[in-house]
Scaffold this motif. Structure first.
Motif, PDB file in Angstrom:
ATOM      1  N   TYR A  41      39.794  53.723  22.683  1.00  0.00           N
ATOM      2  CA  TYR A  41      38.765  53.696  21.651  1.00  0.00           C
ATOM      3  C   TYR A  41      39.235  54.005  20.229  1.00  0.00           C
ATOM      4  CZ  TYR A  41      35.987  53.398  25.870  1.00  0.00           C
ATOM      5  OH  TYR A  41      35.478  52.999  27.073  1.00  0.00           O
ATOM      6  N   PHE A  49      34.562  47.344  22.648  1.00  0.00           N
ATOM      7  CA  PHE A  49      33.624  47.869  23.645  1.00  0.00           C
ATOM      8  C   PHE A  49      32.191  47.491  23.285  1.00  0.00           C
ATOM      9  CE2 PHE A  49      30.725  51.063  25.346  1.00  0.00           C
ATOM     10  CZ  PHE A  49      30.832  50.685  26.673  1.00  0.00           C
ATOM     11  N   ILE A  52      31.691  44.153  24.457  1.00  0.00           N
ATOM     12  CA  ILE A  52      31.564  44.127  25.920  1.00  0.00           C
ATOM     13  C   ILE A  52      30.121  44.385  26.337  1.00  0.00           C
ATOM     14  CG2 ILE A  52      32.135  45.441  28.027  1.00  0.00           C
ATOM     15  CD1 ILE A  52      35.008  45.721  26.943  1.00  0.00           C
ATOM     16  N   TYR A  58      28.467  41.933  31.656  1.00  0.00           N
ATOM     17  CA  TYR A  58      28.474  43.400  31.619  1.00  0.00           C
ATOM     18  C   TYR A  58      27.025  43.905  31.563  1.00  0.00           C
ATOM     19  CZ  TYR A  58      30.278  48.079  30.717  1.00  0.00           C
ATOM     20  OH  TYR A  58      30.591  49.414  30.817  1.00  0.00           O
ATOM     21  N   LEU A  60      25.811  46.816  32.630  1.00  0.00           N
ATOM     22  CA  LEU A  60      25.593  48.273  32.634  1.00  0.00           C
ATOM     23  C   LEU A  60      24.681  48.748  31.490  1.00  0.00           C
ATOM     24  CD1 LEU A  60      28.571  47.774  33.973  1.00  0.00           C
ATOM     25  CD2 LEU A  60      28.730  50.250  33.812  1.00  0.00           C
ATOM     26  N   GLY A 163      25.763  56.219  30.085  1.00  0.00           N
ATOM     27  CA  GLY A 163      26.731  55.131  30.004  1.00  0.00           C
ATOM     28  C   GLY A 163      27.719  55.045  31.146  1.00  0.00           C
ATOM     29  N   SER A 164      27.527  55.848  32.190  1.00  0.00           N
ATOM     30  CA  SER A 164      28.460  55.883  33.325  1.00  0.00           C
ATOM     31  C   SER A 164      29.875  56.276  32.904  1.00  0.00           C
ATOM     32  CB  SER A 164      28.479  54.536  34.070  1.00  0.00           C
ATOM     33  OG  SER A 164      28.971  54.739  35.382  1.00  0.00           O
ATOM     34  N   ASN A 168      34.724  57.317  34.679  1.00  0.00           N
ATOM     35  CA  ASN A 168      36.133  57.344  34.269  1.00  0.00           C
ATOM     36  C   ASN A 168      36.884  58.555  34.809  1.00  0.00           C
ATOM     37  OD1 ASN A 168      35.626  56.009  30.908  1.00  0.00           O
ATOM     38  ND2 ASN A 168      35.979  54.953  32.825  1.00  0.00           N
ATOM     39  N   TYR A 208      34.015  43.252  34.762  1.00  0.00           N
ATOM     40  CA  TYR A 208      35.261  43.769  34.192  1.00  0.00           C
ATOM     41  C   TYR A 208      36.305  42.670  33.975  1.00  0.00           C
ATOM     42  CZ  TYR A 208      33.212  48.286  34.816  1.00  0.00           C
ATOM     43  OH  TYR A 208      32.365  49.355  34.707  1.00  0.00           O
ATOM     44  N   PHE A 218      40.272  44.174  25.246  1.00  0.00           N
ATOM     45  CA  PHE A 218      39.998  45.612  25.211  1.00  0.00           C
ATOM     46  C   PHE A 218      41.088  46.357  25.983  1.00  0.00           C
ATOM     47  CE2 PHE A 218      37.735  49.122  27.530  1.00  0.00           C
ATOM     48  CZ  PHE A 218      37.368  49.904  26.440  1.00  0.00           C
ATOM     49  N   MET A 254      41.017  48.866  36.231  1.00  0.00           N
ATOM     50  CA  MET A 254      41.643  47.905  35.330  1.00  0.00           C
ATOM     51  C   MET A 254      43.131  48.239  35.296  1.00  0.00           C
ATOM     52  SD  MET A 254      39.118  46.971  32.210  1.00  0.00           S
ATOM     53  CE  MET A 254      39.749  48.204  31.094  1.00  0.00           C
ATOM     54  N   GLU A 288      42.403  52.140  33.710  1.00  0.00           N
ATOM     55  CA  GLU A 288      41.057  52.723  33.777  1.00  0.00           C
ATOM     56  C   GLU A 288      40.521  52.706  35.192  1.00  0.00           C
ATOM     57  OE1 GLU A 288      37.198  52.430  30.969  1.00  0.00           O
ATOM     58  OE2 GLU A 288      37.523  50.629  32.135  1.00  0.00           O
ATOM     59  N   SER A 290      36.665  53.166  37.094  1.00  0.00           N
ATOM     60  CA  SER A 290      35.243  53.190  36.786  1.00  0.00           C
ATOM     61  C   SER A 290      34.502  53.321  38.120  1.00  0.00           C
ATOM     62  CB  SER A 290      34.895  51.891  36.049  1.00  0.00           C
ATOM     63  OG  SER A 290      33.658  52.003  35.420  1.00  0.00           O
TER      64      SER A 290
END
Ligand code: AVJ
Length: 389
Positions: A41, A49, A52, A58, A60, A163-164, A168, A208, A218, A254, A288, A290
């Motif tokens: 980030y 993001f 995304i 996506y 979410l 945001g879940s 992470n 993803y 990203f 990822m 990553e 998730s």
């Protein structure tokens, strides 16, 4: 009453750079290789993001927003917050809905956004305070791993982690995080957690690995960040984006896969000499995780941290959930998490069932843990407020 605008800054300074160098060195010298996802980030990564969140694949962000749009008045009525604390607040887009509801309900006095990014936090603080003129806004720049105790308790609070982002965290990190959230809560406070749910593998992978390749950009941008911050010389174009479902761990992952053997120098991550890393052709580095949740996983993670799941809200497609919890009052003889580690009581997370399995037989250690965190008495109602249940 005049509104106060405070920005408390917990700067990590040189330590942040040192921490990055250490984490990158550890991750790249490990086998299989991994890199911490928090470094996605930078400005470009944050912009990617944002893009995304608008992709057709996506779901979410849209699913979570749908729940908040439908339920924020109800959430405000249940929780009656004087203070809303948002962990990982970012741009506060979704939070606005809850702030609006709690503000209209008349209970809200103060908003405490907490984020690692100073720039994004400063703009959220000023936007929220110009939109809600009588609200005190107390922003905190910090890291959830170390600065949650800097959050002042200014009244009856609703602590949110949307945001879940919790997806992470590795299991151990998640336990630690939830335990420190538990420590923030008094008896009449609430915790609201946004989690993405286990679903069809194709739908998960598509989210993803989007058609337009925004997620791939990203993902690769992490290497740009390392090139800039640690003087690394990754050939960014030689790494391919990989998104895969790890069913055993109930998570999306990822990775970046080297296209041809690579030798990379990362001077900023070296100790005495510059760090040198080589990748075999097709070797991957995981960038990553998730985690995707079920209600059962959330319930058990909460119970392990002394939190009690009180309500569960899902979107119409059952893709995402908001879990509302309160703190389970600790009895004076209760085991706290540290003591439990020392006593080597089995950790429920290690007994976690595979994805999709909602029920589980009681396992050894459960009785012990149940005694450690007795269910709250009296007003406990396990309301499932999802319209589809
Ligand atoms: C912001 C961490 C919730 O895991 O879905 C989006 C980040 N990674 N696409 C997620 C992300 C790839 C996102 N979180």
């Amino acid at each position: 009453m005049p509104a106060a605008l405070t920005l408390t800054i917990h700067t990590l300074g040189m330590d942040a750079h040192r921490a990055m160098a250490d984490q990158v060195r550890l991750g790249l010298t490990r086998s299989p290789k991994e890199l911490p996802c928090r470094y996605f980030y930078d400005d470009r990564g944050s912009a990617l993001f944002e893009q995304i969140t608008e992709l057709p694949e996506y779901y979410l962000t849209r699913a979570e927003t749908e729940i908040l749009e439908a339920r924020s008045d109800e959430l405000a009525t249940i929780t009656r917050p004087q203070v809303i604390v948002e962990l990982g607040a970012g741009a506060c887009t979704k939070t606005r809905l809850l702030i609006g509801s709690a503000h209209r309900a008349g209970s809200l006095r103060c908003f405490v956004p907490f984020d690692i990014g100073e720039g994004v936090l400063r703009s959220s603080v000023s936007e929220i305070s110009s939109e809600f003129r009588d609200l005190d806004v107390h922003g905190i720049v910090g890291d959830f791993a170390s600065h949650l105790d800097a959050i002042p308790r200014l009244g009856r609070q609703l602590v949110m982690f949307l945001g879940s982002t919790i997806g992470n965290f590795e299991v151990a990190e998640r336990r630690r995080f939830l335990a420190s959230v538990r420590a923030l809560l008094s008896e009449d406070d609430f915790f609201l957690l946004g989690v993405d749910l286990v679903k069809d593998e194709r739908e998960l992978v598509a989210a993803y690995a989007d058609e337009q390749g925004v997620t791939a950009e990203f993902n690769r941008n992490l290497l740009n960040v390392l090139n800039r911050e640690l003087d690394a010389d990754f050939d960014v174009g030689s790494f391919e984006h990989v998104a895969l479902w790890n069913a055993a761990a109930s998570r999306m992952e990822m990775h970046l896969r080297a296209n041809g053997g690579q030798r990379v120098r990362v001077p900023g991550a070296g100790l005495l000499a510059p760090l040198e890393v080589s990748f075999e052709d097709r070797e991957t580095v995981r960038t990553e995780i998730s985690v995707k949740f079920t209600r059962g996983i959330v319930e058990r993670s909460f119970a392990d941290a002394g939190l009690d799941l009180r309500a569960w809200f899902t979107d119409s497609g059952q893709r995402f959930a908001l879990a509302l919890a309160t703190a389970i009052p600790l009895r004076h003889h209760a085991l706290d998490l540290a003591e439990r580690d020392q006593l080597d009581v089995p950790n429920r997370e290690d007994l976690e069932v595979p994805a999709g399995d909602h029920v589980r037989e009681p396992a050894a250690g459960d009785a012990e843990l149940a005694r450690g965190f007795p269910k709250s008495q009296g007003l406990h109602v396990d309301v499932n407020t999802s319209s589809l249940h």
